[in-house]
Write an enzyme that holds these catalytic residues in place. Sequence first.
Site, PDB file in Angstrom:
ATOM      1  N   SER A   1     -79.669 -46.685   7.716  1.00 32.88           N
ATOM      2  CA  SER A   1     -79.589 -46.670   9.180  1.00 32.88           C
ATOM      3  C   SER A   1     -80.901 -47.204   9.721  1.00 32.88           C
ATOM      4  CB  SER A   1     -79.374 -45.230   9.675  1.00 32.88           C
ATOM      5  OG  SER A   1     -79.602 -45.119  11.058  1.00 32.88           O
TER       6      SER A   1
ATOM      7  N   TYR B   1     -81.590 -36.006   9.430  1.00 36.10           N
ATOM      8  CA  TYR B   1     -80.770 -37.197   9.188  1.00 36.10           C
ATOM      9  C   TYR B   1     -81.647 -38.426   8.985  1.00 36.10           C
ATOM     10  CZ  TYR B   1     -77.592 -41.087  10.068  1.00 36.10           C
ATOM     11  OH  TYR B   1     -76.893 -42.260   9.965  1.00 36.10           O
TER      12      TYR B   1
END
Length: 271
Positions: free
Chosen positions: A148, A161
């Site tokens: 990401s 995360y």
Amino acid sequence: MSRAAKEPGPAGIALVTGASAGIGAALAHRFAAGGHDVVLVARRADALRRLAREISAAHDVRAWAVPADLSDPDAPGVLADAMRRARRPIDVLVNNAGVLDYGPFATMTPAQHRRMVDLNVGALVQLVARFVPPMVERGRGRVLNVASIAAFQPIPALATYAATKAFVLSLTESLAEELRGTGVTATALCPGITRTDMLEGAAGANAKLGALPAPLVGTVDQVADEGYAACMRGETIHVPGALNLAATLASRAIPKWLVRRIGGAMSRGLG
């Protein structure tokens, strides 16, 4: 769904985790369109079977649905053993399975943090460890790890995360160098905000995430197309979208303390 037995196509077999929806399903379609037979892995058995039927019919390849909960520490080993018994050598490993919980670190439960680490990091490492050595022995193979743009900077309200995705990026970069010259490549795909079930879940915790301007939110098909191309080129890091790429380059160019402050200000703005 499996059609009549035959030898793997010239593109080989791609195993895609988190394949039942979103980026994973789009990646499965894209690899199948490229001539790969596909092994589809996720928890939702019914969704996987529907997707296997769709892919098999649309792309004239074999598609196998293999339900598994990869947050179970034993699941990667069970999956690898099943592929070995079925004589399905994995030529492309696509690690897409992941989970995201949005909110301040202190408001989340230890179980939430553990779930993100176990799936986003633990399962990915175990799958790489089990499927890459046979690739090296055969002298060919590809790994596509879905990270990401969160991997490039600390993100308040996505602390755990983002940290897991930073791990995925670092691992992939190291792996790419270790594998140089072996015929096996490793690619980190780093999408930005993408319209998926995961985003919808985060938007449930913060409505402002669901109201982001359209240019800031990518599509799963765009991410899959760029991820597939980067993987097949053997590119080490790929960030889909010009705005996302500019943001990641900027985050590496400015001082870390300023990156943290900007991330905090953005997080408070979404609060």
